[in-house]
Scaffold this motif. Structure first.
Motif, PDB file in Angstrom:
ATOM      1  N   GLN A 232      -2.728  -5.212  -1.579  1.00 47.72           N
ATOM      2  CA  GLN A 232      -3.209  -4.488   0.204  1.00 47.72           C
ATOM      3  C   GLN A 232      -1.444  -4.592   0.659  1.00 47.72           C
ATOM      4  OE1 GLN A 232      -5.750  -7.230   2.065  1.00 47.72           O
ATOM      5  NE2 GLN A 232      -5.534  -5.430   4.043  1.00 47.72           N
ATOM      6  N   GLN A 236       0.588  -1.643   1.845  1.00 41.66           N
ATOM      7  CA  GLN A 236       1.130  -0.959   3.047  1.00 41.66           C
ATOM      8  C   GLN A 236       2.672   0.102   2.714  1.00 41.66           C
ATOM      9  OE1 GLN A 236       1.453  -3.991   5.799  1.00 41.66           O
ATOM     10  NE2 GLN A 236       0.944  -5.948   4.633  1.00 41.66           N
ATOM     11  N   TYR A 237       3.387  -0.549   1.996  1.00 42.10           N
ATOM     12  CA  TYR A 237       4.282  -0.125   2.052  1.00 42.10           C
ATOM     13  C   TYR A 237       4.563   1.412   0.688  1.00 42.10           C
ATOM     14  CZ  TYR A 237       5.472  -3.882   4.661  1.00 42.10           C
ATOM     15  OH  TYR A 237       6.547  -5.054   5.292  1.00 42.10           O
TER      16      TYR A 237
END
Length: 283
Positions: A232, A236-237
């Motif tokens: 996770q 997100q990047y």
């Protein structure tokens, strides 16, 4: 004179030297002993007390496995994806430019602070080292504009690349981790590959780990960052885990017959060390 964090690169070099001289070695790094010097071996010996069951000159299984894992994963990514740019971030005493079988035309960028290269380059010169790729030194600090420093020496952000962050993230403040990964987003176009490792966040507050963590603090190089869900976190990047995906140190894909400790446990004395292999997602 190396800073406290810089000295950790000598510790890793000592670990790689011991592995190179081991009877069942996982890799060969003929530069490691020269890089480590007396200081690196003294630091390795000082921290040995936190690795019970190992004799004085035994390799560090975690560092050895991590090195071999990223050797294999990095070469696989470069060959499979035909990547001609490789970036070693916080490269320290890494010798992959000299010891791995690179394809013709590969440019390898070593990114680190000036103190590292002031120490490292004279040793390489004295050893008459010859890189097996087009090696480029990038003198910068990750808390500065390291993206510009990288492009200034020829990195092309419009072409996919392989990025390796090995043994780094736990030394960074959470805000610095975020900044570094945001900068990476601006450098890594779709098709790029990422190698990175994290420790489990819970380790940082564990009473079982405090003697080791306290020692690191006294040495001036504390561990400051961990993650609970690495998949996770990297998503997100903009990074998608790929084979061998996210592996826990000691699992079948990252064991090589050398990990003799528990891999995971319901007790609070065992924590995961995550080895990440990921691809840049398309947006």
């Amino acid at each position: 004179m190396l800073s406290s964090v810089g000295l950790t690169s000598l510790y890793v070099a000592a670990a790689r030297a011991y592995e190179t001289e081991y009877r069942q070695r996982l890799f060969v790094d003929t530069y490691a002993r020269s890089f480590a010097g007396d200081t690196g071996f003294a630091l390795f010996s000082d921290l040995r007390s936190f690795s019970p069951g190992l004799s004085a000159n035994d390799p560090h299984p975690g560092i050895s496995i991590r090195t071999r894992f990223f050797d294999d994963a990095l070469l696989m990514a470069v060959h499979e994806l035909s990547l001609k740019q490789v970036v070693l971030v916080a490269s320290g005493m890494d010798a992959r430019a000299f010891r791995l079988p690179w394809m013709d035309g590969v440019q390898l960028f070593e990114v680190d602070r000036q103190e590292i290269f002031q120490y490292k380059e004279p040793i390489l010169l004295n050893l008459n080292a010859r890189a097996k790729c087009i090696r480029k030194v990038v003198v910068t600090d990750l808390e500065q504009n390291w993206a510009t420093a990288l492009t200034d020496v020829g990195f092309d952000r419009h072409k996919p690349a392989a990025f390796l962050f090995e043994g780094l993230m736990f030394y960074l403040k959470p805000a610095t981790v975020a900044t570094v990964l945001e900068t990476l987003q601006s450098l890594a176009c779709p098709g790029s590959w990422l190698g990175m490792d994290f420790v489990e966040a819970e380790l940082l507050n564990s009473p079982y780990a405090q003697p080791f963590l306290s020692k690191l603090r006294k040495l001036g190089c504390p561990w400051l960052f961990g993650v609970s869900n690495p998949e996770q976190f990297i998503l997100q990047y903009g990074w998608q885990p790929r084979q061998p995906k996210i592996v826990v140190l000691g699992e079948a894909e990252a064991n090589y017959g050398r990990w003799t400790f528990p891999v995971s446990s319901t007790t609070s004395s065992v924590f995961n060390h995550y080895l990440v292999s990921a691809r840049r997602m398309n947006f």
